[in-house]
Design an enzyme around this catalytic site. Structure first.
Site, mmCIF file in Angstrom:
data_model
loop_
_atom_site.group_PDB
_atom_site.id
_atom_site.type_symbol
_atom_site.label_atom_id
_atom_site.label_comp_id
_atom_site.label_asym_id
_atom_site.label_seq_id
_atom_site.Cartn_x
_atom_site.Cartn_y
_atom_site.Cartn_z
ATOM 1 N N ARG A 84 -83.132 6.594 108.324
ATOM 2 C CA ARG A 84 -81.748 6.400 107.900
ATOM 3 C C ARG A 84 -81.765 5.704 106.547
ATOM 4 N NH1 ARG A 84 -77.077 3.105 111.008
ATOM 5 N NH2 ARG A 84 -75.484 3.489 109.444
ATOM 6 N N HIS A 173 -71.162 5.431 106.772
ATOM 7 C CA HIS A 173 -71.051 5.843 108.175
ATOM 8 C C HIS A 173 -70.949 7.363 108.310
ATOM 9 C CE1 HIS A 173 -69.050 1.758 109.357
ATOM 10 N NE2 HIS A 173 -70.364 1.707 109.562
ATOM 11 N N ARG A 234 -66.334 -8.705 107.365
ATOM 12 C CA ARG A 234 -65.869 -8.302 106.026
ATOM 13 C C ARG A 234 -64.357 -8.189 105.980
ATOM 14 N NH1 ARG A 234 -69.545 -3.106 105.917
ATOM 15 N NH2 ARG A 234 -71.333 -4.153 106.820
ATOM 16 N N GLU A 382 -76.125 7.722 116.174
ATOM 17 C CA GLU A 382 -76.657 8.043 114.848
ATOM 18 C C GLU A 382 -78.121 8.452 114.921
ATOM 19 O OE1 GLU A 382 -74.757 4.429 113.942
ATOM 20 O OE2 GLU A 382 -74.062 5.176 111.997
#
Ligand code: AMP
Length: 615
Positions: A84, A173, A234, A382
């Protein structure tokens, strides 16, 4: 076929071995606290961990791979490794096989993702050393968003800055958004290319994506993963003026702002109890006002984006929730999806509350049976998506070497097609073109005659005319020719000259000012219906073709397929494209994929609508 998937973060590594056909886990391992004195390793979600002491990425990965291979019956069974990679910049729009050049490019992108790309790269370098004999493939979080239209990816900065390739919205993402969009479509028994979806990846990092007919056309993260939704720590969207204010009035430096916006804000900042939504929900239920506010601000932001994305797509067929929060928090789903009736989405309270994802039911619906817009929860995965991308690439290259008919590639130099009327204006009344040599497409020839082409900046004294004459005048030039002439011609299929620029032609008997007709030819393959059947494509499909020239191998995307009994199998590219791939005579290409179908279908619609009779 077993695929090892490595997700190497700044202080952690996740390594999974997946069976490509079923997605089943063969083995999995997590390492945490890399770079600290007390790194730990955990196998297959077991409770106990092994202490590793102080290790760097390479040491940690060596340990991981050694142990994983010991656990497999047949260590040689690992067919490929997927990595990734968070930031692929503008360059990486698909998974790629890793070479040292790809490593360098990932390194160069580190300035855009300083927290992620260096760690990803450390994992790649270590794993390639440890498993040198298998394919390593990089799968990028940004790649799915490569289709963002210019209007969505551009920040409204001064023009020069707005066009700086490093100062744009990239989105993240993407692996998850693409995966859940595909799974949602399968659940709805539909083709993702027929759906308008809003995918909500709500985890510790969170983003939304408008997936229109299979392509990402808007997403909430931008240049960095800080833009958009409220996240674990965040802020997401914030008035940039607030940053200026903090710098001017409160002495914030860039580092201090980074810390504030990335690590001290979001759910954790508002709630004051950390970033775990389970804790926040529990305290909110007990009346904690900070936690209530955190939940309200989070849900409000997601709703705001859902409304915006529905407006952008002109409607939505399904809204899909995924990620730790999307998959598990019925409360958050309720707050986000209530009162969306105006969009056609009707929440079923009971289903939402009772919903539990399971490995056999990784997608479930929580809208009422008659809800026009479906509300879905999909388990994102993922690592499986990465394993699928790796196996697809490996299988594709196997296919390439096996049973594909090679496609001859011809490089077309600049040339012009003329009407009989234009020939007579330029060469005199009654003039007929003289065939000089036959071209590969049956009935087509290069004529003895040439014509002078005069642009605003420069001219070409002798551009070859191709015959026979046609019903439209059309000058086909390369991008480099455009710069030389000083004009800006669109990339178009042959015959599609509407709204293209004109040009001045000069012949021995007269001049002709074309009002339109200058194009940069859309690269294309001519083929017969038999070829089309062999390749499994149809007229006007858009495909990819790989060409191997030894030192400048290239994959051409956006290749238009043209099928007719009259054609002979051949791909046509222009001189710029031929030079880019270092192609000489006798070059061939291999058709590798038709992945861009959604793109193609939309293009086709436009193309056919513009010019139904295009040749
Ligand atoms: P992810 O980054 O996708 O692993 O998601 C992590 C987030 O999901 C954290 O905020 C968790 O608190 C949240 N989460 C996981 N399980 C639940 C749950 N059962 N209820 C509420 N939030 C959850």
């Amino acid at each position: 076929m077993k695929i090892l998937v490595i997700n190497c973060g700044s202080s952690s590594i996740k390594a999974d071995v997946r069976e490509h056909a079923t997605g089943a886990f063969v083995a999995r391992m997590d390492i945490e606290r890399i770079g600290q004195p007390n790194a730990t390793l955990r196998f297959d979600g077991e409770d106990s961990t092994t202490d590793l002491g102080q290790v760097d990425h390479e040491q940690a990965l060596k340990k991981t791979i050694d142990l994983l291979l010991k656990r497999l019956d047949d260590p040689g069974a690992i067919a490929g490794v997927g990595h990734r990679v968070v930031h692929g910049g503008a360059r990486f729009t698909h998974p790629v096989r890793i070479t040292s050049e790809v490593e360098e490019a990932i390194d160069e992108l580190a300035s855009l993702a300083p927290l992620h790309n260096p760690a990803n790269l450390a994992g790649i370098r270590a794993a390639r050393k440890l498993l040198p004999d298998v394919d390593h493939v990089a799968v990028f979080d940004t790649a799915f968003h490569a289709t963002l239209p210019r209007r969505a990816r551009t920040y409204a900065l001064p023009y020069e800055m707005a066009n700086d390739p490093g100062l744009r919205r990239f989105g993240f993402h993407g692996i998850s958004h693409a995966y859940v969009a595909q799974r949602a479509a399968e659940f709805l028994d539909a083709d993702v290319r027929d759906l308008r979806l809003i995918t909500c990846h709500l985890g510790n990092g969170a983003s939304l994506c408008a997936v229109e007919f299979g392509r990402s056309i808007e997403t909430s993260m931008g240049l960095t993963p800080l833009e958009g939704l409220v996240m674990g720590t965040r802020t997401g969207d914030i008035d940039p003026g607030l940053l200026i204010h903090l710098m001017r009035e409160h002495g914030y430096t860039a580092d201090k702002l980074d810390e504030l916006l990335n690590r001290e804000s979001g759910l954790a900042g508002l709630s004051g109890v950390g970033n775990d939504l389970r804790d926040i929900e529990a305290r909110a239920a007990d009346g904690d006002d900070h936690c209530r506010l955190a939940i309200q601000v989070f849900a409000h932001r997601v709703r705001k984006y859902i409304g915006a994305y529905a407006a952008i797509m002109g409607g939505v067929d399904a809204i899909v929730f995924a990620g730790g929060i999307g998959e598990n928090s019925a409360l958050m789903r309720h707050r986000i999806a209530q009162r969306l009736d105006f969009l056609g989405a009707r929440l079923d309270e009971d289903r939402n509350r009772e919903l539990q994802l399971a490995s056999l039911q990784p997608v479930q619906m929580f809208s009422t049976p008659h809800s026009r817009t479906r509300l879905l929860v999909a388990r994102t995965d993922e690592s499986r998506a990465i394993a699928e991308a790796v196996s697809k690439l490996i299988l594709k290259s196997d296919e390439l070497t096996l049973d594909q008919r090679p496609i001859p590639v011809a490089v077309s130099a600049r040339h012009i097609h003329l009407t009989q009327e234009a020939v007579e204006t330029l060469f005199g009344p009654g003039y007929q073109l003289t065939p000089r040599n036959d071209l590969s497409q049956p009935g087509q020839f290069a004529a003895e005659e040439t014509v002078k082409v005069v642009g605003p900046k420069n001219e070409f004294p002798a551009v070859r005319i191709l015959g026979p004459t046609r019903s439209l005048n059309q000058l086909e030039i390369s991008r480099t020719d455009e710069f030389t002439l000083g004009i800006d011609a669109p990339v178009r299929a042959s015959g599609d000259v509407a709204n293209s620029p004109g040009i001045l032609l000069v012949g021995p008997a007269g001049q002709l000012k074309l009002e339109q007709g200058v194009i940069c030819a859309w690269r294309h393959i001519h083929m017969t219906p038999d070829d089309a059947e062999h390749f499994g494509v149809k007229d006007r499909d858009v495909v990819e073709v790989a060409v191997a020239s030894g030192d400048r191998d290239l994959v051409f995307g956006d290749v238009l397929v043209r099928v007719s009994e009259k054609y002979r199998l051949e791909m046509h590219i222009d001189t710029d494209e031929g030079n880019a791939a270092n192609l000489g005579r006798g070059a061939t290409g291999t058709l590798i994929s038709t992945e861009g179908r959604a793109q193609l279908r939309r293009r086709n619609t436009r193309y056919d609508a513009v010019n139904p009779a295009a040749e």
